[in-house]
Enzyme design. Structure first.
Site, PDB file in Angstrom:
ATOM      1  N   LEU A 147       0.846  -1.197   0.000  1.00  0.00           N
ATOM      2  CA  LEU A 147       0.000   0.000   0.000  1.00  0.00           C
ATOM      3  C   LEU A 147       0.887   1.255   0.000  1.00  0.00           C
ATOM      4  O   LEU A 147       1.712   1.439   0.900  1.00  0.00           O
ATOM      5  CB  LEU A 147      -0.910   0.023   1.221  1.00  0.00           C
ATOM      6  N   GLY A 154      -1.352   6.437   0.118  1.00  0.00           N
ATOM      7  CA  GLY A 154      -1.756   7.415   1.141  1.00  0.00           C
ATOM      8  C   GLY A 154      -1.286   8.821   0.810  1.00  0.00           C
ATOM      9  O   GLY A 154      -0.285   8.998   0.105  1.00  0.00           O
ATOM     10  N   LYS A 181       4.954  10.526   0.050  1.00  0.00           N
ATOM     11  CA  LYS A 181       5.574   9.973   1.271  1.00  0.00           C
ATOM     12  C   LYS A 181       6.542   8.827   1.002  1.00  0.00           C
ATOM     13  O   LYS A 181       7.677   8.835   1.491  1.00  0.00           O
ATOM     14  CB  LYS A 181       4.489   9.523   2.257  1.00  0.00           C
ATOM     15  N   THR A 192      -7.060   2.228   4.208  1.00  0.00           N
ATOM     16  CA  THR A 192      -6.232   1.074   3.848  1.00  0.00           C
ATOM     17  C   THR A 192      -7.062  -0.102   3.303  1.00  0.00           C
ATOM     18  O   THR A 192      -6.596  -0.829   2.433  1.00  0.00           O
ATOM     19  CB  THR A 192      -5.383   0.624   5.051  1.00  0.00           C
ATOM     20  N   ASN A 218      -0.036  -2.778  16.191  1.00  0.00           N
ATOM     21  CA  ASN A 218      -0.062  -3.304  14.836  1.00  0.00           C
ATOM     22  C   ASN A 218       1.093  -2.707  14.034  1.00  0.00           C
ATOM     23  O   ASN A 218       1.201  -1.490  13.910  1.00  0.00           O
ATOM     24  CB  ASN A 218      -1.420  -2.903  14.211  1.00  0.00           C
ATOM     25  N   ASN A 277       5.215   8.433   9.318  1.00  0.00           N
ATOM     26  CA  ASN A 277       4.071   9.290   9.009  1.00  0.00           C
ATOM     27  C   ASN A 277       4.461  10.759   8.967  1.00  0.00           C
ATOM     28  O   ASN A 277       3.752  11.581   8.396  1.00  0.00           O
ATOM     29  CB  ASN A 277       2.954   9.096  10.044  1.00  0.00           C
ATOM     30  N   LYS A 309      36.132  15.458  -9.076  1.00  0.00           N
ATOM     31  CA  LYS A 309      34.842  15.234  -9.731  1.00  0.00           C
ATOM     32  C   LYS A 309      35.048  14.585 -11.090  1.00  0.00           C
ATOM     33  O   LYS A 309      35.903  15.046 -11.851  1.00  0.00           O
ATOM     34  CB  LYS A 309      34.150  16.599  -9.869  1.00  0.00           C
ATOM     35  N   HIS A 333      47.339  17.895  -1.190  1.00  0.00           N
ATOM     36  CA  HIS A 333      46.778  19.063  -0.501  1.00  0.00           C
ATOM     37  C   HIS A 333      46.053  20.020  -1.451  1.00  0.00           C
ATOM     38  O   HIS A 333      46.552  20.317  -2.538  1.00  0.00           O
ATOM     39  CB  HIS A 333      47.868  19.914   0.193  1.00  0.00           C
ATOM     40  N   ASN A 380      38.315  23.538 -15.503  1.00  0.00           N
ATOM     41  CA  ASN A 380      37.565  22.672 -16.434  1.00  0.00           C
ATOM     42  C   ASN A 380      36.351  23.349 -17.053  1.00  0.00           C
ATOM     43  O   ASN A 380      35.792  22.854 -18.000  1.00  0.00           O
ATOM     44  CB  ASN A 380      37.128  21.387 -15.721  1.00  0.00           C
TER      45      ASN A 380
HETATM   46  C1  UD1 Z   1      -1.642   2.104   9.873  1.00  0.00           C
HETATM   47  C2  UD1 Z   1      -2.574   1.120  10.592  1.00  0.00           C
HETATM   48  C3  UD1 Z   1      -2.177   1.056  12.078  1.00  0.00           C
HETATM   49  C4  UD1 Z   1      -0.729   0.611  12.160  1.00  0.00           C
HETATM   50  C5  UD1 Z   1       0.200   1.545  11.362  1.00  0.00           C
HETATM   51  C6  UD1 Z   1       1.596   0.950  11.277  1.00  0.00           C
HETATM   52  C7  UD1 Z   1      -4.746   1.188   9.454  1.00  0.00           C
HETATM   53  C8  UD1 Z   1      -6.130   1.711   9.477  1.00  0.00           C
HETATM   54  N1  UD1 Z   1      -3.964   1.574  10.457  1.00  0.00           N
HETATM   55  O1  UD1 Z   1      -1.836   3.393  10.420  1.00  0.00           O
HETATM   56  O2  UD1 Z   1      -3.007   0.105  12.753  1.00  0.00           O
HETATM   57  O3  UD1 Z   1      -0.331   0.589  13.517  1.00  0.00           O
HETATM   58  O4  UD1 Z   1      -0.291   1.673  10.013  1.00  0.00           O
HETATM   59  O5  UD1 Z   1       2.478   1.845  10.658  1.00  0.00           O
HETATM   60  O6  UD1 Z   1      -4.406   0.449   8.567  1.00  0.00           O
HETATM   61  N2  UD1 Z   1      -2.628   3.985   2.232  1.00  0.00           N
HETATM   62  C9  UD1 Z   1      -3.189   3.821   0.978  1.00  0.00           C
HETATM   63  N3  UD1 Z   1      -4.426   4.318   0.743  1.00  0.00           N
HETATM   64  C10 UD1 Z   1      -5.175   4.927   1.703  1.00  0.00           C
HETATM   65  C11 UD1 Z   1      -4.599   5.072   2.992  1.00  0.00           C
HETATM   66  C12 UD1 Z   1      -3.341   4.591   3.226  1.00  0.00           C
HETATM   67  O7  UD1 Z   1      -2.545   3.262   0.075  1.00  0.00           O
HETATM   68  O8  UD1 Z   1      -6.305   5.325   1.401  1.00  0.00           O
HETATM   69  C13 UD1 Z   1      -1.267   3.462   2.480  1.00  0.00           C
HETATM   70  C14 UD1 Z   1      -0.256   4.536   2.877  1.00  0.00           C
HETATM   71  O9  UD1 Z   1       0.452   5.011   1.742  1.00  0.00           O
HETATM   72  C15 UD1 Z   1       0.684   3.789   3.828  1.00  0.00           C
HETATM   73  C16 UD1 Z   1      -0.198   2.689   4.409  1.00  0.00           C
HETATM   74  O10 UD1 Z   1      -1.322   2.570   3.564  1.00  0.00           O
HETATM   75  O11 UD1 Z   1       1.769   3.203   3.140  1.00  0.00           O
HETATM   76  C17 UD1 Z   1      -0.664   3.014   5.826  1.00  0.00           C
HETATM   77  O12 UD1 Z   1      -1.397   4.220   5.832  1.00  0.00           O
HETATM   78  P1  UD1 Z   1      -1.183   5.347   6.953  1.00  0.00           P
HETATM   79  O13 UD1 Z   1      -2.124   6.452   6.679  1.00  0.00           O
HETATM   80  O14 UD1 Z   1       0.235   5.653   7.097  1.00  0.00           O
HETATM   81  O15 UD1 Z   1      -1.716   4.540   8.232  1.00  0.00           O
HETATM   82  P2  UD1 Z   1      -1.243   4.746   9.739  1.00  0.00           P
HETATM   83  O16 UD1 Z   1      -1.984   5.881  10.318  1.00  0.00           O
HETATM   84  O17 UD1 Z   1       0.217   4.763   9.832  1.00  0.00           O
HETATM   85 MG    MG Z   2       1.709   4.965   8.434  1.00  0.00          MG
END
Ligand code: UD1
Ligand code: MG
Length: 436
Positions: A8, A11, A22, A81, A173, A230, A337, A349, A372
């Site tokens: 994933l 986000g 990110k 997620t 988690n 984050n 370089k 030096h 250069n």
């Molecule tokens: C998430 C978990 C949390 C866990 C933590 C670990 C959920 C709801 N929560 O929280 O339990 O402890 O990770 O780091 O899963 N993403 C998408 N699409 C979306 C939202 C997120 O692809 O719509 C991706 C983000 O790019 C990221 C990952 O999912 O790589 C996690 O999303 P993020 O918003 O960082 O969740 P956390 O708040 O960290």
């Molecule tokens: Mg996260």
């Protein structure tokens, strides 16, 4: 049992306060997502699917160039997620994998060993869903909390949904889960967005499966390996831990780090045997060091190959496809370089060497500069073998100084020098008395 991986990475990453997506922020000079893709590929899954947003569209080619058999799924709206996983599952061939491993693109330190171990355990205990868990050292974080009963996980409560009396239990988690694909497909549909963020939380699948009598287990791992990024503080913490891992790797390999904490590596740094690295050295991308090399304090190296028995620094900057052959000495306040220095060259030096080839056994005096850049182009300098270039000389490129030549101190060279030639500019020293 076959398995596939879903990563994933769609986000918004709004907590990073940056225009860079990110997962493209770097750890050890490598985008976080490449760390996750490397470990994914090392497991040899049936398929890897990466969920990206429209904003990542322009980065897809960079990813494809490195990992050619990745499938992309686009999540147009970042609804959470669970919704992101749903996008990945729209790829029909996913259904043919028995197990799905879900990884987050913002958790870059996960190791091959831990994932392999989880997969083996998952198969052995015949779990339906296994959450990788961790216990952070304090409760000031945004990870979801695991609610457990004996070995089973009943549910995960996100930080934003946590009530005061639930704060005490700090089993969290990591974001990584292994799940039987058929249950993932079935139960994902049941996840609702009835929470404060109005997001579809993947973590809600735990309670759904548990309520229906499925086996939800967890496997605890050390916290630092599963740090999630984050915001920029998290990124700094992850970088810090990444450096610890790499330093430890090099120390085990026999590299001497006099003050490990002050040496910074990139994820692709390669170092040979019996190398000594003094305090405060920075390795940018693409540096390869041979055997018996000494890197003294305050050096900055990137895109550079250094062969056996060379000595670099202190205070040297080497960059941009520089190649240092064996037994070369690069001393203090030297910048090199895009240059090749053949064996046994000495630049002891205060020099700038840019776009140059220097033949073996040549000695470069203090303060020699290759001029250069003429304001339009970068021009090349060739210095042959066994030359002696005097101090404070300026070589106006393009220029060729052939082998066995000697250049007198403070000479400006603007013409090619044939081999075996001694050149100097004669200017008289004027002496005048100040007495009236
Ligand atoms: C998430 C978990 C949390 C866990 C933590 C670990 C959920 C709801 N929560 O929280 O339990 O402890 O990770 O780091 O899963 N993403 C998408 N699409 C979306 C939202 C997120 O692809 O719509 C991706 C983000 O790019 C990221 C990952 O999912 O790589 C996690 O999303 P993020 O918003 O960082 O969740 P956390 O708040 O960290
Ligand atoms: Mg996260």
């Amino acid at each position: 049992m076959s398995f596939s991986i879903i990563i994933l990475a769609a986000g918004k990453g709004s907590r990073m306060n940056s225009k860079i997506p990110k997962v493209f922020h770097k750890v050890g000079n490598l985008p976080m997502i490449f760390h996750v893709l490397n470990v994914s590929a090392s497991l040899k899954p049936k398929m890897i699917s990466m969920v990206v947003s429209n904003e990542l569209e322009s980065h897809k080619k960079i990813i494809k160039d490195r990992y050619n058999n990745i499938k992309f799924a686009i999540q147009t709206k970042q609804l959470g997620t669970a919704d992101a996983v749903k996008c990945a599952l729209s790829e029909k061939s996913f259904k043919s994998s028995d197990i799905s491993i879900i990884l987050y693109g913002d958790t870059p330190l996960i190791s091959h060993i831990s994932l392999k171990k989880s997969l083996e355990k998952f198969k052995k205990i015949n779990s339906d869903l296994c959450i990788l868990s961790m216990t952070p050292p304090n409760t000031d974080h945004s990870y979801g909390r695991l609610i457990t009963k004996k070995d089973c996980v009943e549910k995960i409560i996100e930080q934003s949904e946590l009530k005061n009396n639930q704060q005490a239990d700090n089993l969290c988690n990591t974001g990584i889960m292994l799940i039987k694909t058929k249950y993932l497909i079935e139960k994902l549909k049941k996840i609702k967005n009835e929470n404060k963020k109005k997001e579809f939380f993947l973590t809600d699948i735990v309670e759904i499966l548990n309520n229906e009598g499925y086996k939800v287990s967890h496997l605890e791992f050390p916290y630092y390996e599963f740090l999630g990024v984050n915001n920029k503080s998290d990124l700094a913490l992850v970088e810090n831990h990444f450096q610890k891992i790499v330093r430890e790797k090099f120390l085990k390999q026999g590299v001497t780090l006099i003050d490990p904490n002050s040496v910074f590596f990139s994820s692709d740094t390669k170092i040979g045997k019996d190398v000594v690295i003094h305090p405060n050295v920075h390795f940018g991308v693409n540096v390869q060091i041979g055997d018996d090399v000494e890197i003294k304090s305050f050096c900055h190296l990137e895109n550079t190959i250094i062969k056996n028995q060379a000595s670099i620094g202190p205070f040297a900057r080497l960059r941009d496809k520089t190649k240092i052959e064996k037994e070369v000495k690069v001393g203090n306040f030297v910048e090199i370089k895009k240059s090749n220095l053949k064996s046994n060259v000495k630049v002891s030096h205060l020099s700038y060497i840019g776009d140059a080839d220097i033949g073996k056994n040549t000695n470069i005096g203090a303060g020699m500069i290759t001029c250069n850049y003429d304001g339009f182009r970068k021009n090349k300098t060739f210095i042959g073998e066994n030359c002696f270039i005097g101090s404070n000389t300026s070589l106006i490129a393009p220029i060729k100084i052939s082998q066995n030549s000697i250049i007198g101190a403070s000479t400006v060279i603007d013409k090619n020098i044939p081999k075996g030639t001694t050149v100097y500019r004669k200017s008289e020293l004027i002496k005048k008395s100040n007495k009236k």
